[in-house]
Design a protein around this motif. Structure first.
Motif, short mmCIF file in Angstrom:
data_model
loop_
_atom_site.label_atom_id
_atom_site.label_comp_id
_atom_site.label_asym_id
_atom_site.label_seq_id
_atom_site.Cartn_x
_atom_site.Cartn_y
_atom_site.Cartn_z
N VAL A 21 42.56 35.85 31.11
CA VAL A 21 41.92 35.40 32.34
C VAL A 21 42.33 36.29 33.51
CG1 VAL A 21 41.82 33.51 34.00
CG2 VAL A 21 41.62 33.04 31.58
N LYS A 22 43.62 36.70 33.55
CA LYS A 22 44.07 37.57 34.64
C LYS A 22 43.39 38.93 34.58
CE LYS A 22 48.38 35.78 36.27
NZ LYS A 22 49.66 35.42 35.69
N LEU A 23 43.19 39.42 33.35
CA LEU A 23 42.48 40.70 33.21
C LEU A 23 41.07 40.56 33.79
CD1 LEU A 23 42.08 43.56 31.95
CD2 LEU A 23 41.25 42.40 29.93
N ASP A 39 46.21 33.10 29.58
CA ASP A 39 46.50 33.46 30.96
C ASP A 39 46.31 34.96 31.17
OD1 ASP A 39 47.37 32.74 33.54
OD2 ASP A 39 49.28 33.71 33.12
N GLY A 40 46.78 35.75 30.20
CA GLY A 40 46.66 37.21 30.32
C GLY A 40 45.22 37.65 30.33
N ALA A 47 45.99 45.47 29.97
CA ALA A 47 46.82 44.32 30.34
C ALA A 47 47.93 44.16 29.32
CB ALA A 47 45.97 43.05 30.39
N ILE A 96 50.84 41.46 27.79
CA ILE A 96 51.26 40.06 27.73
C ILE A 96 52.59 40.02 26.99
CG2 ILE A 96 50.67 37.75 26.96
CD1 ILE A 96 47.73 38.68 26.91
N GLN A 147 40.08 38.40 36.00
CA GLN A 147 40.16 38.25 37.46
C GLN A 147 40.38 39.59 38.13
OE1 GLN A 147 43.19 35.34 37.84
NE2 GLN A 147 41.73 33.61 37.93
N SER A 148 41.19 40.46 37.51
CA SER A 148 41.45 41.76 38.13
C SER A 148 40.17 42.59 38.13
CB SER A 148 42.57 42.48 37.40
OG SER A 148 42.08 43.05 36.22
#
Ligand code: SF4
Lengths: 313, 150
Positions: B135-137, B132-133, B118, B120, B139-140
């Protein structure tokens, strides 16, 4: 046979200890977070950590002694679980007991610490060696006051078994008040045994990375962490049985609730002390234990001897 | 078997332990990472804990471009982490080399040395962006997991 297996594996054996240990870690971490004015981890956090570590690769460093390195977490875990069977929980009778089981319990509770030392020492990395030496140094400081305090209260009860002590103190209500100094000292020593702040010197992540656990990963680390959680339950249960011996004669259900409350109180005290204190240096800790705690523990022995002479006929 | 891997993956997503490594940043990104880990942002809500040793970590947070001196050390730390592991590049420098790209002593972004999961961006990336980064990782990973299920 089947019943014994049930006792060993499910209740109050391994499975009960597993869940209560993870729950205690959650309560400790949650309370710590709330005291720092933040939200803290969700209830399943210790479980998720445990499962995640079980699912990870475990690396054994090339330099390390493979057998000792792999064996130590299991020895530590089984010794802690074994100690639990001799502690009376909500009745005056423990699962197993004989005259002299205090010594066995204290010895079994010392084994995990020894395993932390051996595991760290045989990892052969600089940080884990320093951590291992600190583990052992700290052990020699807190163990003596702890032993003396527990033996002092057994002196008053005139027995060498934990079940016998519980029976004595529930027959003579109010006598546990004699052991209040001992309770304080034993609690401080328990913090040392559990390596919680202010005595997290062997783990001190700001100084020596993660102490003796530095090289541990995956499943082995999971077992070490579980050992510490279960030690929290076993240690607090021991303190509850020895120093807070009331509510034994009220039947299994209410007795169980009272037992849980006692353990919760002690766990809360542990997290409170984790919040309000900072880490001591190893020499300060040894000074504290030998200059103040050990003499106070002897005072407790003296007090109990006098009380025994005056009151118990 | 399918259930078991499902549970392990759930645990993995719920308990990311991070390790922070400065590969040559100007220090601003590091301060922001530390700020993200303070009680104010309370990353323990998501199970994030800062670990000192690569052996305990799941996610390596790298800040700054890879300098020639740090390259072999970065690879060593990456190899010391147990599988499964992820790398997050924090800050523009870590993503692409940023203002330092092309310097004689700098190799470029983190992905020049080790695989990155990821990115950022930001100079420096703010704590909110870092959270956010991460959490997005996570989620992915969750989405990947669901795709595998189907
Ligand atoms: S992205 Fe900006 S703040 Fe971060 S290391 Fe590079 S120059 Fe410094």
């Amino acid at each position: 046979m089947l019943k014994q297996l049930f006792i060993l594996l499910v209740f109050p054996g391994f499975l009960f200890l597993l869940t209560s240990g993870l729950l205690a870690e959650f309560i400790d971490r949650r309370l710590y977070a709330r005291l720092q004015n933040r939200q803290g981890p969700p209830w399943f956090q210790p479980l998720a950590d445990f499962i995640k570590l079980l699912g990870k690769e475990d690396i054994v460093p090339q330099e390390a002694d493979t057998t000792v390195f792999r064996l130590m977490p299991l020895v530590a875990l089984s010794a802690t679980v074994a100690a639990f069977f001799y502690i009376p929980l909500w009745g005056t009778e423990a699962m197993f007991s004989f005259n002299g089981d205090i010594i066995v319990v204290l010895y079994l509770l010392m084994l995990p610490t020894l395993c932390f030392f051996l595991g760290g020492w045989y990892s052969r990395s600089v940080f884990s060696s320093i951590g291992a030496v600190r583990v052992l140094t700290q052990l020699f400081a807190y163990e003596v006051p702890l032993f003396i305090c527990i033996l002092a209260s057994s002196l008053l009860a005139n027995t060498w078994s934990l079940s016998g002590m519980a029976a004595f103190y529930s027959k003579h209500p109010g006598y546990w008040l004699f052991n209040l100094i001992g309770f304080g000292i034993a609690f401080i020593s328990l913090l040392g045994k559990l390596e919680k702040v202010p005595f997290d010197i062997p783990e001190a992540e700001t100084e020596i990375v993660a102490g003796s656990f530095t090289e541990y990963s995956g499943r082995l680390l999971a077992f070490f962490r579980l050992t510490i959680d279960i030690e929290l339950i076993v240690g607090t249960s021991l303190l509850a049985a020895v120093f807070l011996p009331f509510g034994f004669g009220v039947g299994p259900y209410i007795g169980f609730v009272i037992y849980i409350l006692k353990v919760l109180l002690l766990v809360a005290l542990v997290s409170l002390s984790r919040t309000i204190f900072a880490r001591l240096r190893i020499d300060q800790m040894i000074n504290l234990c030998w200059k103040y705690l050990a003499p106070l523990a002897f005072l407790q022995v003296l007090l109990n001897l006098i009380a025994k002479g005056v009151m118990v006929k | 078997m399918g259930k078991l891997t499902h549970i392990v993956n759930w645990a993995r997503i719920k308990s990311p332990w991070v390790l922070h490594f400065n590969t040559g940043a100007c220090n601003a990104c590091d301060i922001e990472i530390i700020a993200a880990l303070t009680p104010r942002y309370d990353l323990e809500r998501f199970g994030v804990q800062l670990k000192g040793t690569p052996r305990h970590a799941d996610i390596l947070l790298c800040s700054g471009p890879v300098t020639r001196q740090v390259e072999c050390r970065l690879k060593m730390i990456y190899e010391q982490m147990p599988e499964p592991k992820f790398v997050v590049a924090v800050g523009t420098c870590a993503c692409s080399g940023g203002v330092f790209d092309g310097c004689y002593n700098v190799k470029s972004g983190i992905n020049a040395a080790i695989p990155v999961s990821a990115y950022i961006p930001g100079c420096p990336a703010s704590p909110k962006a870092i959270i956010d980064g991460v959490v997005k990782l996570l989620q992915s990973l969750e989405a990947e997991e669901e795709k595998k299920e189907k």
